[in-house]
Design a protein around this motif. Structure first.
Motif, PDB file in Angstrom:
ATOM      1  N   PHE A   1       0.810  -1.200  -0.096  1.00 30.19           N
ATOM      2  CA  PHE A   1      -0.201  -0.106   0.003  1.00 30.19           C
ATOM      3  C   PHE A   1       0.792   1.182   0.078  1.00 30.19           C
ATOM      4  N   ASN A   2       0.057   2.333  -0.427  1.00 30.02           N
ATOM      5  CA  ASN A   2       0.848   3.725  -0.438  1.00 30.02           C
ATOM      6  C   ASN A   2       0.537   4.416   1.119  1.00 30.02           C
ATOM      7  N   ARG A   3       1.498   4.532   1.720  1.00 31.39           N
ATOM      8  CA  ARG A   3       1.356   5.496   3.073  1.00 31.39           C
ATOM      9  C   ARG A   3       0.917   6.915   2.948  1.00 31.39           C
ATOM     10  N   GLU A   4       0.310   7.553   3.780  1.00 31.55           N
ATOM     11  CA  GLU A   4       0.205   8.963   3.614  1.00 31.55           C
ATOM     12  C   GLU A   4       1.162   9.384   4.744  1.00 31.55           C
ATOM     13  N   TRP A   5       2.138  10.226   4.239  1.00 32.13           N
ATOM     14  CA  TRP A   5       3.251  10.574   4.960  1.00 32.13           C
ATOM     15  C   TRP A   5       2.850  12.070   5.124  1.00 32.13           C
ATOM     16  N   LYS A   6       3.295  12.470   6.356  1.00 31.12           N
ATOM     17  CA  LYS A   6       3.301  13.758   7.297  1.00 31.12           C
ATOM     18  C   LYS A   6       4.186  14.630   6.512  1.00 31.12           C
ATOM     19  N   GLN A   7       3.713  15.801   6.663  1.00 28.65           N
ATOM     20  CA  GLN A   7       4.638  17.015   6.023  1.00 28.65           C
ATOM     21  C   GLN A   7       6.015  16.939   6.554  1.00 28.65           C
ATOM     22  N   GLY A   8       7.067  16.902   5.562  1.00 32.31           N
ATOM     23  CA  GLY A   8       8.312  16.817   5.896  1.00 32.31           C
ATOM     24  C   GLY A   8       9.011  15.409   6.134  1.00 32.31           C
ATOM     25  N   GLU A   9       8.113  14.573   6.271  1.00 34.15           N
ATOM     26  CA  GLU A   9       8.507  13.092   6.487  1.00 34.15           C
ATOM     27  C   GLU A   9       9.011  12.669   5.067  1.00 34.15           C
ATOM     28  N   ARG A  10      10.037  11.641   4.967  1.00 32.41           N
ATOM     29  CA  ARG A  10      10.459  10.935   3.941  1.00 32.41           C
ATOM     30  C   ARG A  10      10.538   9.422   4.038  1.00 32.41           C
ATOM     31  N   GLY A  11       9.992   8.624   3.205  1.00 27.15           N
ATOM     32  CA  GLY A  11       9.856   7.065   3.208  1.00 27.15           C
ATOM     33  C   GLY A  11       9.836   6.616   2.046  1.00 27.15           C
ATOM     34  N   GLU A  12       9.557   5.213   2.404  1.00 24.21           N
ATOM     35  CA  GLU A  12       9.685   4.381   0.989  1.00 24.21           C
ATOM     36  C   GLU A  12       8.164   4.650  -0.089  1.00 24.21           C
ATOM     37  N   LYS A  13       8.545   4.265  -1.222  1.00 25.00           N
ATOM     38  CA  LYS A  13       7.451   4.820  -1.857  1.00 25.00           C
ATOM     39  C   LYS A  13       6.219   3.668  -1.986  1.00 25.00           C
ATOM     40  N   VAL A  14       6.505   2.479  -1.663  1.00 27.69           N
ATOM     41  CA  VAL A  14       5.535   1.410  -1.443  1.00 27.69           C
ATOM     42  C   VAL A  14       5.842   0.886  -0.069  1.00 27.69           C
ATOM     43  N   THR A  15       4.921   0.753   0.981  1.00 26.54           N
ATOM     44  CA  THR A  15       4.788   0.144   2.243  1.00 26.54           C
ATOM     45  C   THR A  15       4.546  -1.241   2.107  1.00 26.54           C
ATOM     46  N   HIS A  16       5.215  -2.215   2.779  1.00 23.25           N
ATOM     47  CA  HIS A  16       4.993  -3.560   2.637  1.00 23.25           C
ATOM     48  C   HIS A  16       4.440  -4.171   4.026  1.00 23.25           C
ATOM     49  N   ARG A  17       3.455  -5.025   3.907  1.00 23.45           N
ATOM     50  CA  ARG A  17       2.726  -5.974   5.007  1.00 23.45           C
ATOM     51  C   ARG A  17       3.393  -7.150   5.140  1.00 23.45           C
ATOM     52  N   PRO A  18       4.344  -7.249   5.935  1.00 23.61           N
ATOM     53  CA  PRO A  18       4.909  -8.648   5.984  1.00 23.61           C
ATOM     54  C   PRO A  18       3.874  -9.946   6.344  1.00 23.61           C
ATOM     55  N   ASP A  19       3.240  -9.393   7.117  1.00 28.10           N
ATOM     56  CA  ASP A  19       2.213 -10.359   7.990  1.00 28.10           C
ATOM     57  C   ASP A  19       1.115 -10.948   6.727  1.00 28.10           C
ATOM     58  N   ALA A  20       0.751  -9.933   5.967  1.00 30.42           N
ATOM     59  CA  ALA A  20      -0.081 -10.321   5.005  1.00 30.42           C
ATOM     60  C   ALA A  20       0.460 -11.217   3.682  1.00 30.42           C
ATOM     61  N   CYS A  21       1.567 -10.772   3.232  1.00 33.27           N
ATOM     62  CA  CYS A  21       2.266 -11.193   2.213  1.00 33.27           C
ATOM     63  C   CYS A  21       2.314 -12.865   2.162  1.00 33.27           C
ATOM     64  N   ILE A  22       2.053 -13.459   0.960  1.00 31.47           N
ATOM     65  CA  ILE A  22       2.183 -14.733   0.896  1.00 31.47           C
ATOM     66  C   ILE A  22       3.468 -15.169  -0.202  1.00 31.47           C
ATOM     67  N   TYR A  23       4.148 -14.009  -0.488  1.00 30.68           N
ATOM     68  CA  TYR A  23       5.405 -14.336  -1.370  1.00 30.68           C
ATOM     69  C   TYR A  23       4.875 -14.818  -2.461  1.00 30.68           C
ATOM     70  N   CYS A  24       4.026 -14.640  -3.084  1.00 24.83           N
ATOM     71  CA  CYS A  24       3.628 -15.282  -4.365  1.00 24.83           C
ATOM     72  C   CYS A  24       4.254 -14.824  -5.717  1.00 24.83           C
ATOM     73  N   GLY A  25       4.585 -13.578  -5.624  1.00 26.70           N
ATOM     74  CA  GLY A  25       5.578 -12.952  -6.661  1.00 26.70           C
ATOM     75  C   GLY A  25       4.842 -12.139  -7.777  1.00 26.70           C
ATOM     76  N   ALA A  26       3.332 -12.077  -7.445  1.00 24.90           N
ATOM     77  CA  ALA A  26       2.505 -11.390  -8.473  1.00 24.90           C
ATOM     78  C   ALA A  26       3.037  -9.733  -8.544  1.00 24.90           C
TER      79      ALA A  26
END
Length: 362
Positions: free
Chosen positions: A214-239
Motif C-alpha cells: 500500500f501507499n502510506r500517507e506521509w506527514k509534511q516533511g517526512e520521507r519514506g519508502e514509495k510503497v509500504t509492505h505488510r509482511p504478515d499479509a504477504c504470501i510471497y507469491c510474486g505477483a
C-alpha cells in the motif's frame, strides 16, 4: 483517471453460485491440462517451475486493472510439454489442473491440496464481520446474523469462506478478536524493492492479491519508502514482481510452508530467480482522438525511469524517450519491446487514445 478492477472486485462471488470458467490448454489421450482463470492470482509460480518453458505469463497489472481482455496465463503451441504436472503441483490456488478421464489428479503432492484450509471455529466466532470487511478477496460472508436466544450476550449466525478464492493471506485470522480463524500460508519468502528504480505507478499495489502492499500517507516533511509492505499479509507469491513494469521488485521464495509431498525438489526450483514476464500485449494508439496532452508520456513508468526530469513533468525538454512520445500533436509508440504492460498510460488517458491489446505469442 479511470477506475480499475481489483482482485476482490473480480472475485466477489459466494461459493457455489457461479461455475468457474475453464480453459483447455492441451489434451493428450486420456489426460488434459485445464486452466481456471478465476482462481489465478498472476503469481507466475507455474511458469517458474516449468522445465520446458511452455507456460507464459504477461500483462499481469493490466489484467488486474481490467484494462486488457485476456488471462494471466497462456501456453505455447510447441508441443514440447511433457505433462509432468509440476505447474499444477506448485500452484497455490489450484488454478491449473491435470485431469485423467475427466477427473482432477489431486493428492498431497499438490500444494493447493496440502495447504490447510482457512477455517472458522463456530464456538469462538462472534460473527462480528471484521473478517469479511478486511478480506482482500471478498470471499468471506456472514449469514443469518441474529442475537442469540440462549440467554447469552452473543451474536449467532454463520461465517462462510469461499475456499475457491481464498489466497491464505491470514488477514481474517489476524483481525479476528476471538481467535476463531486458522489458516496456513503457501510460501515463506523475502520481499525486496529498489526505491531508486520504483516509479510509484501503483501497479504492484493494485495487483497484490493479499493487500500486502500500500501507499502510506506521509506527514509534511517526512520521507519514506514509495510503497509500504505488510509482511504478515504477504504470501510471497510474486505477483507484484510479475506486474512491476520496471522490475523494481524481487520476491524470493525460501520455502513451501505446507507439509507437501515432494516439496524439496520444488523448493530448489523456486529458489532460482523467477523469469521475467513475456510481452503478451502491445500498445494501440488513436491519433485522431489523442489530445497531445502528454499525460501518458509523463506517467509511463518506463519513460519516468529513463529521466527524473521527464517524471517531474518536463515533457518538452527531453527529445529522446524510450517508450512513448508526443509528435506532431499525437501520441506515438517509440519502442514497443520495452513496454512493461502495466497500462498506466491507458489508465491516465482522458480520451481512451491509448490502450493495450493482446499480442499473440507462439
Amino acid at each position: 483517471m479511470k477506475t480499475f478492477l481489483t482482485h476482490s472486485r473480480l472475485n466477489r462471488c459466494p461459493a457455489g453460485r457461479v461455475k468457474m470458467r475453464e480453459v483447455l490448454l492441451e489434451s493428450r489421450d486420456d489426460r488434459a491440462q485445464f486452466y481456471l482463470p478465476e482462481k489465478c492470482i498472476g503469481c507466475g509460480t507455474c511458469v517458474q517451475v516449468c522445465p520446458k518453458g511452455e507456460l507464459i505469463i504477461g500483462s499481469v497489472g493490466a489484467v488486474v486493472r481490467g484494462l486488457i481482455d485476456k488471462d494471466f496465463i497462456e501456453k505455447r503451441e510447441s508441443g514440447d510439454c511433457v505433462f509432468c504436472a509440476l505447474c499444477a503441483r506448485v500452484c497455490p490456488t489450484g488454478a491449473l489442473e491435470f485431469r485423467k478421464e475427466g477427473k482432477p489428479e489431486m493428492d498431497s503432492s499438490y500444494l493447493s491440496v496440502a495447504i490447510k484450509s482457512t477455517t472458522v471455529d463456530d464456538e469462538k466466532c462472534s460473527h462480528c464481520g471484521l473478517c469479511s470487511d478486511v478480506c482482500p478477496q471478498a470471499c468471506i460472508e456472514i449469514q443469518d446474523r441474529h442475537l442469540a436466544e440462549d440467554g447469552r450476550l452473543r451474536v449467532g449466525g454463520r461465517t462462510l469462506i469461499d475456499l475457491n478464492r481464498c489466497v491464505h493471506c491470514g488477514w481474517c485470522a489476524f483481525i479476528c478478536p476471538t481467535g476463531a480463524i486458522s489458516f496456513e500460508k503457501p510460501f515463506a519468502g523475502v520481499y525486496s524493492r529498489d526505491d531508486s528504480i520504483c516509479q510509484s505507478c501503483k501497479t504492484c499495489v493494485h495487483t497484490c492479491p493479499a493487500n500486502a502492499l500500500f501507499n502510506r500517507e506521509w506527514k509534511q516533511g517526512e520521507r519514506g519508502e514509495k510503497v509500504t509492505h505488510r509482511p504478515d499479509a504477504c504470501i510471497y507469491c510474486g505477483a507484484c514482481a510479475q506486474a512491476c513494469p520496471v522490475r523494481a521488485i524481487v520476491i524470493s521464495k525460501t520455502a513451501i510452508v505446507p507439509d507437501m509431498k515432494g516439496k524439496g525438489a520444488l523448493e530448489k526450483k523456486l529458489a532460482l530467480p523467477a523469469p521475467w514476464p513475456t510481452l503478451t500485449s502491445c500498445l494501440e494508439t488513436d491519433e485522431i482522438a489523442c489530445l497531445g496532452c502528454g499525460n501518458c508520456v509523463i506517467a509511463c513508468p518506463v519513460n519516468a525511469l529513463s529521466d527524473p526530469y521527464l517524471a517531474a513533468g518536463h515533457l518538452n525538454e527531453l527529445e529522446r524517450k524510450p517508450l512513448l512520445e508526443v509528435r506532431d500533436g499525437a501520441i506515438r509508440v517509440v519502442d514497443q519491446e520495452v513496454c512493461g504492460s502495466c497500462a498506466t498510460c491507458s489508465l491516465i488517458c482522458p480520451v481512451d487514445a491509448i490502450r493495450l491489446v493482446p499480442r499473440e505469442v507462439v
